[in-house]
Design an enzyme around this catalytic site. Sequence first.
Site, PDB file in Angstrom:
ATOM      1  N   GLU A   1      47.201 -10.965   6.307  1.00 34.99           N
ATOM      2  CA  GLU A   1      47.677 -11.684   7.483  1.00 34.99           C
ATOM      3  C   GLU A   1      46.447 -12.286   8.158  1.00 34.99           C
ATOM      4  O   GLU A   1      45.477 -11.583   8.405  1.00 34.99           O
ATOM      5  CB  GLU A   1      48.390 -10.722   8.436  1.00 34.99           C
ATOM      6  CG  GLU A   1      48.964 -11.390   9.676  1.00 34.99           C
ATOM      7  CD  GLU A   1      49.640 -10.387  10.615  1.00 34.99           C
ATOM      8  OE1 GLU A   1      50.617 -10.753  11.263  1.00 34.99           O
ATOM      9  OE2 GLU A   1      49.162  -9.218  10.680  1.00 34.99           O
TER      10      GLU A   1
ATOM     11  N   GLU B   1      51.785 -16.714  20.014  1.00 32.05           N
ATOM     12  CA  GLU B   1      52.193 -15.311  19.939  1.00 32.05           C
ATOM     13  C   GLU B   1      52.012 -14.663  21.303  1.00 32.05           C
ATOM     14  O   GLU B   1      51.021 -14.905  21.994  1.00 32.05           O
ATOM     15  CB  GLU B   1      51.372 -14.557  18.888  1.00 32.05           C
ATOM     16  CG  GLU B   1      51.753 -13.086  18.783  1.00 32.05           C
ATOM     17  CD  GLU B   1      51.119 -12.377  17.592  1.00 32.05           C
ATOM     18  OE1 GLU B   1      51.328 -11.154  17.461  1.00 32.05           O
ATOM     19  OE2 GLU B   1      50.428 -13.043  16.795  1.00 32.05           O
TER      20      GLU B   1
ATOM     21  N   GLU C   1      29.609 -20.384 -10.852  1.00 30.41           N
ATOM     22  CA  GLU C   1      30.539 -21.479 -10.539  1.00 30.41           C
ATOM     23  C   GLU C   1      30.023 -22.838 -10.993  1.00 30.41           C
ATOM     24  O   GLU C   1      30.779 -23.821 -10.994  1.00 30.41           O
ATOM     25  CB  GLU C   1      30.839 -21.513  -9.041  1.00 30.41           C
ATOM     26  CG  GLU C   1      29.698 -21.957  -8.146  1.00 30.41           C
ATOM     27  CD  GLU C   1      28.768 -20.825  -7.737  1.00 30.41           C
ATOM     28  OE1 GLU C   1      27.969 -21.027  -6.806  1.00 30.41           O
ATOM     29  OE2 GLU C   1      28.850 -19.743  -8.355  1.00 30.41           O
TER      30      GLU C   1
ATOM     31  N   THR D   1      31.798 -15.066  -2.425  1.00 34.85           N
ATOM     32  CA  THR D   1      31.161 -13.777  -2.670  1.00 34.85           C
ATOM     33  C   THR D   1      30.395 -13.381  -1.415  1.00 34.85           C
ATOM     34  O   THR D   1      30.194 -14.206  -0.519  1.00 34.85           O
ATOM     35  CB  THR D   1      30.198 -13.848  -3.869  1.00 34.85           C
ATOM     36  OG1 THR D   1      29.188 -14.834  -3.598  1.00 34.85           O
ATOM     37  CG2 THR D   1      30.930 -14.218  -5.148  1.00 34.85           C
TER      38      THR D   1
ATOM     39  N   ARG E   1      29.021 -17.965  -3.761  1.00 37.66           N
ATOM     40  CA  ARG E   1      30.217 -18.353  -4.493  1.00 37.66           C
ATOM     41  C   ARG E   1      30.121 -17.805  -5.904  1.00 37.66           C
ATOM     42  O   ARG E   1      29.038 -17.485  -6.399  1.00 37.66           O
ATOM     43  CB  ARG E   1      30.392 -19.876  -4.518  1.00 37.66           C
ATOM     44  CG  ARG E   1      30.418 -20.509  -3.143  1.00 37.66           C
ATOM     45  CD  ARG E   1      30.675 -22.003  -3.210  1.00 37.66           C
ATOM     46  NE  ARG E   1      32.092 -22.276  -3.385  1.00 37.66           N
ATOM     47  CZ  ARG E   1      32.594 -23.497  -3.550  1.00 37.66           C
ATOM     48  NH1 ARG E   1      31.783 -24.540  -3.601  1.00 37.66           N
ATOM     49  NH2 ARG E   1      33.886 -23.689  -3.679  1.00 37.66           N
TER      50      ARG E   1
ATOM     51  N   TYR F   1      39.618 -14.723 -10.977  1.00 34.49           N
ATOM     52  CA  TYR F   1      40.955 -14.963 -11.538  1.00 34.49           C
ATOM     53  C   TYR F   1      40.847 -15.263 -13.038  1.00 34.49           C
ATOM     54  O   TYR F   1      41.510 -16.147 -13.573  1.00 34.49           O
ATOM     55  CB  TYR F   1      41.676 -16.088 -10.790  1.00 34.49           C
ATOM     56  CG  TYR F   1      41.895 -15.775  -9.328  1.00 34.49           C
ATOM     57  CD1 TYR F   1      42.971 -14.986  -8.919  1.00 34.49           C
ATOM     58  CD2 TYR F   1      41.008 -16.238  -8.360  1.00 34.49           C
ATOM     59  CE1 TYR F   1      43.164 -14.682  -7.579  1.00 34.49           C
ATOM     60  CE2 TYR F   1      41.185 -15.939  -7.018  1.00 34.49           C
ATOM     61  CZ  TYR F   1      42.269 -15.160  -6.634  1.00 34.49           C
ATOM     62  OH  TYR F   1      42.456 -14.856  -5.309  1.00 34.49           O
TER      63      TYR F   1
ATOM     64  N   GLN G   1       8.926  -2.911 -15.792  1.00 37.90           N
ATOM     65  CA  GLN G   1       9.408  -4.064 -15.037  1.00 37.90           C
ATOM     66  C   GLN G   1      10.624  -3.657 -14.198  1.00 37.90           C
ATOM     67  O   GLN G   1      11.556  -3.027 -14.700  1.00 37.90           O
ATOM     68  CB  GLN G   1       9.785  -5.206 -15.985  1.00 37.90           C
ATOM     69  CG  GLN G   1       8.619  -5.753 -16.795  1.00 37.90           C
ATOM     70  CD  GLN G   1       7.555  -6.397 -15.912  1.00 37.90           C
ATOM     71  OE1 GLN G   1       7.848  -6.945 -14.851  1.00 37.90           O
ATOM     72  NE2 GLN G   1       6.299  -6.324 -16.354  1.00 37.90           N
TER      73      GLN G   1
ATOM     74  N   GLU H   1      13.079  -5.294 -13.118  1.00 39.63           N
ATOM     75  CA  GLU H   1      14.360  -5.861 -13.556  1.00 39.63           C
ATOM     76  C   GLU H   1      14.917  -5.183 -14.803  1.00 39.63           C
ATOM     77  O   GLU H   1      16.071  -5.420 -15.189  1.00 39.63           O
ATOM     78  CB  GLU H   1      14.219  -7.363 -13.808  1.00 39.63           C
ATOM     79  CG  GLU H   1      13.352  -7.747 -14.991  1.00 39.63           C
ATOM     80  CD  GLU H   1      11.879  -7.897 -14.652  1.00 39.63           C
ATOM     81  OE1 GLU H   1      11.150  -8.514 -15.444  1.00 39.63           O
ATOM     82  OE2 GLU H   1      11.455  -7.389 -13.582  1.00 39.63           O
TER      83      GLU H   1
ATOM     84  N   SER I   1       9.740 -11.842 -14.013  1.00 37.27           N
ATOM     85  CA  SER I   1      10.890 -11.704 -13.122  1.00 37.27           C
ATOM     86  C   SER I   1      10.683 -10.527 -12.195  1.00 37.27           C
ATOM     87  O   SER I   1       9.784  -9.703 -12.389  1.00 37.27           O
ATOM     88  CB  SER I   1      12.176 -11.512 -13.938  1.00 37.27           C
ATOM     89  OG  SER I   1      12.397 -12.601 -14.804  1.00 37.27           O
TER      90      SER I   1
ATOM     91  N   ASP J   1       8.346  -6.254  -8.239  1.00 39.29           N
ATOM     92  CA  ASP J   1       7.963  -6.852  -9.521  1.00 39.29           C
ATOM     93  C   ASP J   1       7.934  -5.781 -10.609  1.00 39.29           C
ATOM     94  O   ASP J   1       8.584  -5.908 -11.639  1.00 39.29           O
ATOM     95  CB  ASP J   1       6.602  -7.527  -9.362  1.00 39.29           C
ATOM     96  CG  ASP J   1       6.152  -8.266 -10.612  1.00 39.29           C
ATOM     97  OD1 ASP J   1       6.864  -8.223 -11.629  1.00 39.29           O
ATOM     98  OD2 ASP J   1       5.073  -8.889 -10.573  1.00 39.29           O
TER      99      ASP J   1
END
Length: 512
Positions: A124, A215, A256, A271, A276, A280, A391, A393, A413, A503
Amino acid sequence: MKRKVKKMAAMATSIIMAIMIILHSIPVLAGRIIYDNETGTHGGYDYELWKDYGNTIMELNDGGTFSCQWSNIGNALFRKGRKFNSDKTYQELGDIVVEYGCDYNPNGNSYLCVYGWTRNPLVEYYIVESWGSWRPPGATPKGTITQWMAGTYEIYETTRVNQPSIDGTATFQQYWSVRTSKRTSGTISVTEHFKQWERMGMRMGKMYEVALTVEGYQSSGYANVYKNEIRIGANPTPAPSQSPIRRDAFSIIEAEEYNSTNSSTLQVIGTPNNGRGIGYIENGNTVTYSNIDFGSGATGFSATVATEVNTSIQIRSDSPTGTLLGTLYVSSTGSWNTYQTVSTNISKITGVHDIVLVFSGPVNVDNFIFSRSSPVPAPGDNTRDAYSIIQAEDYDSSYGPNLQIFSLPGGGSAIGYIENGYSTTYKNIDFGDGATSVTARVATQNATTIQVRLGSPSGTLLGTIYVGSTGSFDTYRDVSATISNTAGVKDIVLVFSGPVNVDWFVFSKSGT
């Protein structure tokens, strides 16, 4: 006597003419008037009067306009708008714009707003333009949005438990945009509110209704909506770019920003943190990203995803049936709005290729990135040397919806977009006969801490790295801390207390 009669007749004629003039000056009420709960269509718009009890009058006028009056009520809503079949999202409908004007006179608790519902999820929603004695919804805002020529709104999310809904008694979310200052006429880009909500993690479903609404709650008042024009479908979501420009495999690729898909259900979604992604998604869907430049080679793949079910994503080169580079196995993250970064090894790929993601089931994808080193230890070689640089990452798992792997200017990275409570786990670290210190290369604008724990985010605390500001998130420094003596092969978890970029890190046998 005759003279007197003539005078009386003349007077009567004057009175009748005066009455006719007065009656002619009073506008004829052409609208349909209703008093009790009712729904229907009128003037090309859907209308509804709903109340739990009390005195209500609603006059249905031309197009989307109406007037209303209420007193001695519990709760009452008067609205005119457009209803849908709950089979399309707002992106599929196109831009939704409401242009309105209202003579609004509440006495007590009341809202003038754009109002509606979605299904799957059941939501709602309110875009509140003006109010009476109380500014809704009485919660802590999640953020603000500003629309050109429309002003600033605060964003709220509340939960209704076992309350009336379009699907009967149910538990559902309420989304709110509430202006910081009142107004009673103007133009509202409803679609922009929906986009901003989704970027804050407030997921919209299939559209049921959008309506201009008055309302009242335990109050009285009257309103005349003299303008209510709802325009739908003026500007549907554009197709993704077909740009042939090369994209760096080692920089984040937004999900996207695809070039093509075979899906009829896939949508661009919001997001957390105003981002973004795509959602779905169904089994068998494919999404293609053209001209990805891998240079001399990539052997790792990481994606930031959210899902309520276990699923997988195949990474293929050049076509949906092209060479299978690897498969990313995604476990449930707990909800469609809880994002985590998941990694896998891939077969080495060099040069410029199209990349196709092939999905086995529902998942939301925020972004993905490739890496030059394998992020997951190879079978049979499943330990990592604590005394060689690890690393950041190359984690095995992580917690944190916004955590991202990003490229460093000089190559390599790091991880960033970290917030309080985030964590990364590194499995099978071989400490040999014992380590007593840790060093990490980090960058941050504000002082923060990194806990080093065993096994889990709540496991034994080995030590804490205290990180002072390095001046910016692009200025890296090495920071060290003493830890409890740790020997053998262990899983290590870094637990973060605030924003920091990392890093790499390494352990040593002597204290610092």
